[in-house]
Design a protein around this motif. Structure first.
Motif, PDB file in Angstrom:
ATOM      1  N   ARG A   1      -3.370  29.017  83.406  1.00 44.07           N
ATOM      2  CA  ARG A   1      -2.742  28.079  82.698  1.00 44.07           C
ATOM      3  C   ARG A   1      -3.593  26.863  81.971  1.00 44.07           C
ATOM      4  NH1 ARG A   1       1.970  24.684  85.624  1.00 44.07           N
ATOM      5  NH2 ARG A   1       0.018  24.048  86.682  1.00 44.07           N
TER       6      ARG A   1
ATOM      7  N   GLY B   1      -5.287  23.736  81.708  1.00 39.82           N
ATOM      8  CA  GLY B   1      -5.395  22.279  82.625  1.00 39.82           C
ATOM      9  C   GLY B   1      -5.543  22.739  84.113  1.00 39.82           C
ATOM     10  N   SER B   2      -5.318  23.915  84.252  1.00 37.77           N
ATOM     11  CA  SER B   2      -5.538  24.253  85.809  1.00 37.77           C
ATOM     12  C   SER B   2      -7.002  24.575  85.989  1.00 37.77           C
ATOM     13  CB  SER B   2      -4.788  25.585  86.027  1.00 37.77           C
ATOM     14  OG  SER B   2      -3.514  25.289  85.860  1.00 37.77           O
TER      15      SER B   2
ATOM     16  N   ASN C   1      -3.427  26.328  91.530  1.00 37.39           N
ATOM     17  CA  ASN C   1      -2.458  25.675  90.487  1.00 37.39           C
ATOM     18  C   ASN C   1      -1.904  26.234  89.298  1.00 37.39           C
ATOM     19  OD1 ASN C   1      -3.525  23.244  92.167  1.00 37.39           O
ATOM     20  ND2 ASN C   1      -5.205  22.920  90.553  1.00 37.39           N
TER      21      ASN C   1
ATOM     22  N   SER D   1      -1.290  25.168 100.093  1.00 35.89           N
ATOM     23  CA  SER D   1      -0.652  25.257  98.736  1.00 35.89           C
ATOM     24  C   SER D   1       0.827  25.017  98.795  1.00 35.89           C
ATOM     25  CB  SER D   1      -1.041  26.488  98.227  1.00 35.89           C
ATOM     26  OG  SER D   1      -1.010  27.615  99.041  1.00 35.89           O
TER      27      SER D   1
ATOM     28  N   VAL E   1      -7.351  14.354  86.307  1.00 35.42           N
ATOM     29  CA  VAL E   1      -8.433  14.035  85.783  1.00 35.42           C
ATOM     30  C   VAL E   1      -8.762  12.631  85.187  1.00 35.42           C
ATOM     31  CG1 VAL E   1     -10.575  14.744  84.500  1.00 35.42           C
ATOM     32  CG2 VAL E   1      -9.416  16.540  85.428  1.00 35.42           C
TER      33      VAL E   1
ATOM     34  N   ALA F   1      -3.279  15.922  83.558  1.00 27.35           N
ATOM     35  CA  ALA F   1      -2.885  16.639  84.534  1.00 27.35           C
ATOM     36  C   ALA F   1      -3.679  18.087  84.813  1.00 27.35           C
ATOM     37  CB  ALA F   1      -1.392  17.018  84.185  1.00 27.35           C
ATOM     38  N   ASP F   2      -3.976  18.299  85.951  1.00 27.87           N
ATOM     39  CA  ASP F   2      -4.396  19.727  86.311  1.00 27.87           C
ATOM     40  C   ASP F   2      -3.210  20.608  87.011  1.00 27.87           C
ATOM     41  OD1 ASP F   2      -4.641  18.169  88.502  1.00 27.87           O
ATOM     42  OD2 ASP F   2      -6.885  18.907  88.795  1.00 27.87           O
ATOM     43  N   ILE F   3      -2.358  19.771  87.650  1.00 26.32           N
ATOM     44  CA  ILE F   3      -1.269  20.623  88.565  1.00 26.32           C
ATOM     45  C   ILE F   3       0.157  20.363  87.598  1.00 26.32           C
ATOM     46  CG2 ILE F   3      -0.206  20.779  90.488  1.00 26.32           C
ATOM     47  CD1 ILE F   3      -2.472  19.658  91.939  1.00 26.32           C
TER      48      ILE F   3
ATOM     49  N   HIS G   1       1.837  19.217  84.926  1.00 27.19           N
ATOM     50  CA  HIS G   1       2.127  18.884  83.523  1.00 27.19           C
ATOM     51  C   HIS G   1       3.460  18.370  83.140  1.00 27.19           C
ATOM     52  CE1 HIS G   1      -1.661  21.520  82.655  1.00 27.19           C
ATOM     53  NE2 HIS G   1      -1.173  21.960  83.780  1.00 27.19           N
TER      54      HIS G   1
END
Lengths: 393, 385
Positions: free
Chosen positions: A66, A68-69, A74, B63, B92, B158-160, B162
């Motif tokens: 995805r 952005g991951s 993630n 996780s 980030v 965002a990376d996780i 959104h």
């Protein structure tokens, strides 16, 4: 020419009486050897880790996440999006359809051998295609998992590093028992640290719904990367990013690599300072013991340059022996030594790699230390007034 | 003690050699002082008793995440003072390097600030943090490092997590906290409001990373930890209650057997130094055999000679150990820049004692053989040379 022959004459004279000063000479060999051993071993650790992360170098393989991951943990790609991705151009076709596999990825807690603390071990839910996408995978023992069953197969690195992953053992994750049915080898890549199971089973047990974490695909050829990328990016139904497998894992290994290399360099720098003092000490006393000898040579017409050079040659030669021995020791003890450490989120099993290049780095450091350690005493020797030195006798 | 002048004089007989030997020893003790606290940190056994602040995390995997309702359930357990929850935001800030300088968490603001009483925020900034949905606070260290000022907009990618706009989140900086634990404490974290974050994230609504709580009675920490873990033991998401330090250490120890690696390095260092110093010491004694013979002629007993030579080694290694350890203690103040998540490394009393013990052992090992040699010296033979 005259200078050169003088240098050779004095250097040989010095070297020939090294046996008489064995203890003092050993100080240089051991001192520098210690520094080089520590440096080479730590760098070998960093190198081995990086080699594992960069894998086997198949440049026709891609990972789709995805947008952005940064890691698979993630990631989230819905089954619907996965279907769309499968039909994009650029992906290699086989008799069973396009070579693309939706995979689910979670981290599970399993202890390392000899430890009670849990480590984050990667559990990858795979599809039938996963085996064809990773063509280097071979079965070492047991059999492949059967889809639809609570079975897992384990990479050779994971079996080696973690408890209870041998064939026939049962693994309890999320109050569910999974049978270990096979052990696989991918030739030292990161997949060797993983546990594989059926993605559908993983999704139901871990409550992942109708999502994959990532998709792995094989391209028709390496050049088709751009074609597939633009096809994915131009599709409004998808919010994905695609990376070559090597780039993906390469980015993930950077931080850990820098950390190990940084620690290695800082510790060996501090040790190197200590070693320089030791070399200085030895060479100063070597020079002072020989002060009469040196003064005699000077009186006989030997120049300052040959004196300086011959002392430096001696200390660099001893340093070279120390560095080479240390490189050999590091190679014998650490090459192929297996360990595991944390990658971005999960454990990665890897082997230390003592390469020729690292040994050369160690030897270069040894020579530099030998040079610095010999330089100042040699200058002191050359500066010594002839008459004073002779009178001291 | 009356031979002190003699000992000093013989140490200073060859100033250059003594200084170089001292410098080698100093480097060894400096390395020891820097590495021992690291190795110590990893060997400290965990002890729940007496801990007033505990973390509840998912038992099986990093996780995993906890349902937010666990927070209320834990809050209602008798004996718990305040419970808060926190969620790893990740994201980030500017680029990967800047992002790694501090961590970002979505928290239940009011309770979180109560529990973390070491994070000191002026009252009006605290109110703003609690009441403004888009508010964020950062620690003094991060604010200074990136030149952040109150009123700034802080963009995160965002990376996780959104949101509906994709991956762009913007927060308003309303507060900068200091630490009540002094200048060396960690003030790097960035905090945002959970409610706002939860409303706008598009997946995973209603889940959090950890529940953190304080106790009325610190003596009950172990029993309450067990109570919580058994309360959720048969649910979809089992928990593990531990101290914050244990939780972070376990994550960090996964880098490898750090304690072992560190001890191996220290072993290599001291083995090397031992041989280097032993050689210099015996050389120094050999050169002085004639002088020692003179001392014997003057009536010095063998044991006196032995003690004088040993005392030299003691003096040299103890002084260098003291300076080396002192230097290490000074440098360790800056350790937070290397491992920001861990409480600052300190050179504890036990490490200092170990260091000094090593100094004593070292001086015995390197001093004894030449000292013995000195006592065995044959006066006539030595004087003839």
């Amino acid at each position: 020419m005259k200078t050169l022959s003088q240098i050779i004459a004095i250097a040989l004279l010095n070297l020939r009486n090294i046996p008489a000063r064995l203890g003092a000479s050993a100080v240089i060999i051991i001192g520098i050897g210690g520094v080089v051993t520590v440096l080479v071993s730590l760098l070998a650790m960093a190198r081995g880790f990086q080699a594992t992360m960069l894998g086997n170098g198949f440049d026709d393989r891609v990972i789709i996440l995805r947008a952005g991951s940064n890691s698979e943990i993630n990631g989230a790609i819905t089954f619907e999006q996965a279907g769309i991705i499968s039909n994009k151009p650029g992906i290699q076709k086989s008799s069973t359809g396009p070579l693309v596999a939706g995979e689910s990825y979670v981290s599970v807690n399993i202890s390392k051998r000899g430890s009670e603390n849990p480590s984050n071990v990667p559990l990858r839910g795979v599809s039938e295609n996963s085996f064809q996408v990773r063509q280097e995978l071979s079965l070492v023992a047991g059999r492949n998992i059967e889809f639809g069953k609570f079975e897992v197969m384990v990479g050779v690195g994971a079996v080696d590093q973690f408890q209870g992953l041998e064939i026939g053992s049962s693994l309890n994750l999320r109050n569910t028992d999974w049978q270990v049915v096979g052990i696989f080898d991918t030739g030292g890549s990161i997949y060797d640290s993983e546990i594989w199971t059926d993605a559908a089973i993983l999704n139901s047990v871990f409550g992942r719904g109708s999502n994959y974490s990532s998709m792995a695909a094989r391209l028709s050829s390496s050049q088709d990367f751009e074609q597939l990328r633009s096809a994915l990016e131009s599709d409004p139904r998808l919010t994905t990013k695609i990376q070559r497998e090597q780039d993906f894992y390469g980015t993930q290994s950077e931080a850990t690599n820098q950390l190990i290399t940084g620690v290695g360099i800082s510790v060996s720098s501090i040790m190197a300072i200590g070693a320089i003092f030791a070399v200085l000490n030895t060479m100063y006393s070597a020079v002072s013991v020989r002060s009469v000898e040196i003064a005699t040579l000077r009186a006989l017409g030997f120049g300052r340059v040959p004196i300086v050079t011959s002392v430096i040659i001696e200390s660099m030669l001893l340093a070279l022996i120390g560095g080479a021995l240390a490189g050999l020791l590091a190679f014998l003890f650490f090459n192929g030594f297996t360990a595991s450490t944390i990658g971005t989120n999960t454990q990665v099993a890897f082997e230390f790699m003592v390469t020729g290049e690292l040994i050369m780095t160690g030897i270069t450091l040894a020579l530099v230390l030998g040079f610095i350690g010999g330089l100042f005493p040699s200058i002191a020797a050359a500066r010594m007034p002839i008459t004073v030195a002779l009178r001291a006798a | 003690m009356k031979y002190f002048g003699l000992i000093l004089a013989s140490l200073w007989r060859k100033p250059l050699r003594t200084s170089l030997t001292a410098a080698t020893l100093l480097v060894a003790f400096l390395l020891f002082g820097l590495l021992e606290p690291v190795s110590q940190m990893f060997s400290d056994s965990s002890n729940l008793a007496g801990e007033s602040r505990l973390w509840v995390s998912p038992r099986h995997s990093i996780s995993d995440m906890l349902p937010v309702r666990y927070h209320q359930q834990i809050q209602q357990i008798e004996g718990i003072d305040t419970a808060a929850h926190q969620t790893w935001f990740g994201g980030v800030y500017i680029d990967a390097i800047s992002s790694s300088a501090f961590t970002r968490w979505a928290v239940s603001a009011e309770e979180f600030m109560q529990i973390n009483s070491q994070m000191v925020l002026p009252q009006e900034q605290l109110n703003a943090f609690i009441n403004i949905p888009t508010a964020a606070v950062v620690g003094r260290a991060t604010a200074e490092r990136f030149g952040m000022k109150l009123g700034d907009k802080i963009p995160l990618t965002a990376d996780i997590w959104h949101n509906e706009d994709g991956s762009h989140w913007t927060f308003d900086l309303v507060g900068i906290y200091d630490s009540a634990e002094g200048e060396n404490a960690d003030t790097s974290r960035m905090l945002i409001n959970y409610d706002y974050f939860d409303e706008y994230r598009i997946v995973g609504k209603g889940i959090v990373s950890n529940v953190v709580f304080t106790l009325d009675d610190v003596e009950r920490s172990a029993s309450i930890a067990t109570e919580i873990d058994s309360m959720f033991s048969n649910s979809q998401m089992e928990t593990l209650t531990s101290t914050e330090q244990d939780y972070l250490l376990n994550q960090l120890s996964q880098v490898g057997n750090i304690g072992l690696i560190v001890r191996a390095i220290m072993g290599a260092v001291f083995f090397t130094i031992l041989l280097l110093t032993a050689n210099t010491m015996s050389q120094a004694v050999r050169e002085r055999l004639a002088e020692l013979a003179v001392l014997k002629t003057l009536g010095f007993q063998n044991q006196n000679i032995l003690l004088i030579v040993l005392a030299e080694a003691f003096l040299l290694s103890l002084i260098t150990a003291a300076i080396g350890l002192g230097l290490a203690a000074y440098l360790l103040q800056y350790s937070e820049y290397i491992v920001p998540q861990i409480t600052t490394l300190n050179l504890g009393m036990s490490s200092v004692m170990t260091g000094l013990l090593i100094a004593v052992a070292l001086s015995l090992i390197v001093g004894l053989p030449p000292a013995m040699q000195a006592t065995r010296v044959n006066i006539a033979a030595a004087l003839q040379r």
